[in-house]
Design a protein around this motif. Structure first.
Motif, short mmCIF file in Angstrom:
data_model
loop_
_atom_site.label_atom_id
_atom_site.label_comp_id
_atom_site.label_asym_id
_atom_site.label_seq_id
_atom_site.Cartn_x
_atom_site.Cartn_y
_atom_site.Cartn_z
N SER A 89 -20.58 -0.18 52.24
CA SER A 89 -20.93 -0.10 53.67
C SER A 89 -22.08 -1.05 54.90
CB SER A 89 -22.35 0.13 52.86
OG SER A 89 -22.97 -0.66 51.67
N ASN A 90 -21.15 -2.40 54.58
CA ASN A 90 -21.73 -3.20 55.60
C ASN A 90 -20.22 -4.27 55.07
OD1 ASN A 90 -21.84 -6.04 53.63
ND2 ASN A 90 -22.79 -4.10 52.31
N GLN A 92 -19.74 -7.47 55.09
CA GLN A 92 -20.28 -9.09 54.42
C GLN A 92 -19.05 -7.98 53.19
OE1 GLN A 92 -23.06 -7.84 55.40
NE2 GLN A 92 -23.57 -9.68 56.48
N GLN A 93 -19.19 -7.07 52.82
CA GLN A 93 -18.32 -7.06 51.31
C GLN A 93 -17.21 -6.12 52.16
OE1 GLN A 93 -20.94 -3.32 50.18
NE2 GLN A 93 -22.61 -4.71 48.52
N PHE A 94 -16.81 -5.66 53.29
CA PHE A 94 -15.83 -4.73 53.45
C PHE A 94 -14.84 -5.99 53.65
CE2 PHE A 94 -13.35 -4.23 57.30
CZ PHE A 94 -12.20 -3.26 56.70
N THR A 95 -15.04 -7.31 54.78
CA THR A 95 -14.92 -8.26 55.18
C THR A 95 -14.15 -9.16 53.48
OG1 THR A 95 -15.82 -9.00 56.64
CG2 THR A 95 -14.35 -10.81 56.10
N GLU A 96 -14.84 -8.88 52.64
CA GLU A 96 -14.62 -8.95 51.26
C GLU A 96 -13.30 -8.94 50.55
OE1 GLU A 96 -18.03 -10.06 48.44
OE2 GLU A 96 -18.44 -11.45 49.79
N ALA A 97 -13.01 -7.48 50.49
CA ALA A 97 -12.63 -6.35 50.21
C ALA A 97 -11.14 -6.58 50.80
CB ALA A 97 -13.05 -5.10 49.83
N LEU A 98 -11.43 -6.74 52.01
CA LEU A 98 -10.12 -7.31 53.24
C LEU A 98 -9.49 -8.43 53.33
CD1 LEU A 98 -8.82 -6.19 55.80
CD2 LEU A 98 -9.91 -7.05 56.97
N LYS A 99 -9.91 -8.92 52.87
CA LYS A 99 -8.94 -10.66 52.44
C LYS A 99 -8.72 -10.22 50.94
CE LYS A 99 -11.83 -12.96 55.86
NZ LYS A 99 -12.76 -14.10 56.15
N PHE A 213 -13.56 -3.49 60.77
CA PHE A 213 -14.44 -2.70 60.32
C PHE A 213 -15.03 -1.35 60.60
CE2 PHE A 213 -19.72 -2.19 58.91
CZ PHE A 213 -18.82 -2.16 58.31
N ASP A 214 -15.28 -2.05 62.39
CA ASP A 214 -15.23 -0.98 62.95
C ASP A 214 -14.53 0.41 62.92
OD1 ASP A 214 -15.94 0.93 65.44
OD2 ASP A 214 -15.15 -0.12 66.43
N GLU A 218 -14.93 4.48 61.26
CA GLU A 218 -15.31 5.47 61.62
C GLU A 218 -13.39 6.33 60.81
OE1 GLU A 218 -16.46 7.08 63.74
OE2 GLU A 218 -17.49 5.38 64.80
N ALA A 219 -13.18 5.41 59.61
CA ALA A 219 -11.90 6.44 59.16
C ALA A 219 -13.45 7.38 58.01
CB ALA A 219 -11.43 5.45 58.31
N ASN A 220 -14.33 6.21 57.35
CA ASN A 220 -15.96 6.28 56.48
C ASN A 220 -15.95 8.30 56.82
OD1 ASN A 220 -14.98 4.55 55.01
ND2 ASN A 220 -16.36 3.77 55.04
#
Length: 263
Positions: A89-90, A92-99, A213-214, A218-220
């Motif tokens: 949802s944010n 920061q969490q997305f970037t951590e999960a992505l990396k 993240f953008d 949109e995928a969500n």
């Protein structure tokens, strides 16, 4: 070629998945055409040294075409086209999960390919191949379901019907909704690429992580509004045509920014 491929670590489980292609031929060419319209003079000169007089659109689908190669040389590159991240949802969490994603994926490869193209020590042939991949993968990153979910393989497992024909959610977004608009790639690029200079700069703001993240957000939204076994037609097109157009435009403008920075 070897230098590009040596950055990839094979994940056999992932390679066994049958991921769909991306944006279809038209969508990738639209993105490449828009990007070329926004290249700096320096980038255009550098580009000519790498690929000659051919347009970016000419090479935009090459990384999908080589999936038909039977030698196995390009097999490791199959997993470069996507990344799977659980809903976040944010940023920061997305970037951590992505990396935290293991192995090569679209995010890691865009960064690696950009560095290879920028590096003057990279051979001419490897720079050309890296450029072909980069043009394509930045386009893939703008297709939201290439930043989708593992459990359904970016929508590949979600069966739907589009105007009565069976397909899956991933293919619907890759090509069918683009093709439904009945534009050639040059026409599509022309009607989309009408933003002011200020609007273009705004779209190009942010980091690579921001752009991923953008697409993830949109995928969500797509997942939330797409149901398995549903029958979609004009209603679905009406709801999501603006998003298709947005993603094609944003992909092209952001590709231009990357190329202007590294060429």
């Amino acid at each position: 070629m070897n230098r590009i491929l040596q950055n990839s670590v094979l994940l056999l489980a992932l390679l066994s998945f049958n991921f769909g292609y991306s944006w279809g031929t038209t969508g990738h060419r639209v993105i490449a055409e828009i990007a070329e319209n926004h290249l700096s003079g320096k980038a255009k000169r550098s580009l000519k040294k790498i690929i000659g007089t051919e347009k970016l659109a000419y090479w935009a689908n090459w990384p999908d075409d080589i999936k038909s190669d039977t030698t196995g040389v390009w097999k490791p590159a199959e997993q470069w086209h996507y990344v799977n991240v659980a809903p976040q949802s944010n940023i920061q969490q997305f970037t951590e999960a992505l990396k935290e994603q293991k192995g090569p994926n679209i995010y890691t490869q865009i960064k690696i390919l950009s560095e290879q193209i920028k590096d003057r020590k990279t051979s001419a042939k490897d720079r050309e191949i890296a450029l072909r991949f980069l043009v394509h993968l930045v386009g893939d990153a703008a297709q939201p379901l290439h930043v989708g979910r593992l459990e359904d393989l970016g929508g590949n497992k979600i069966k739907v019907n589009y105007f009565g024909a069976p397909t899956n959610l991933h293919s619907l977004w890759d090509s069918k909704m683009v093709d439904f608009q009945k534009y050639s790639y040059t026409e599509f690029a022309r009607v989309l690429d009408v933003k002011t200079k200020e609007e273009v700069k705004s779209i190009q703001l942010g980091t690579l992580e921001d752009w991923f993240f953008d697409s993830h957000r949109e995928a969500n939204r797509i997942y939330a509004n797409s149901k398995p076994d549903a029958n979609y037609a004009y209603d679905y097109n009406y709801k999501f045509e603006p998003l298709v157009e947005r993603q094609l435009l944003y992909g092209g403008l952001r590709l231009a920014k990357i190329l202007n920075e590294i060429l």
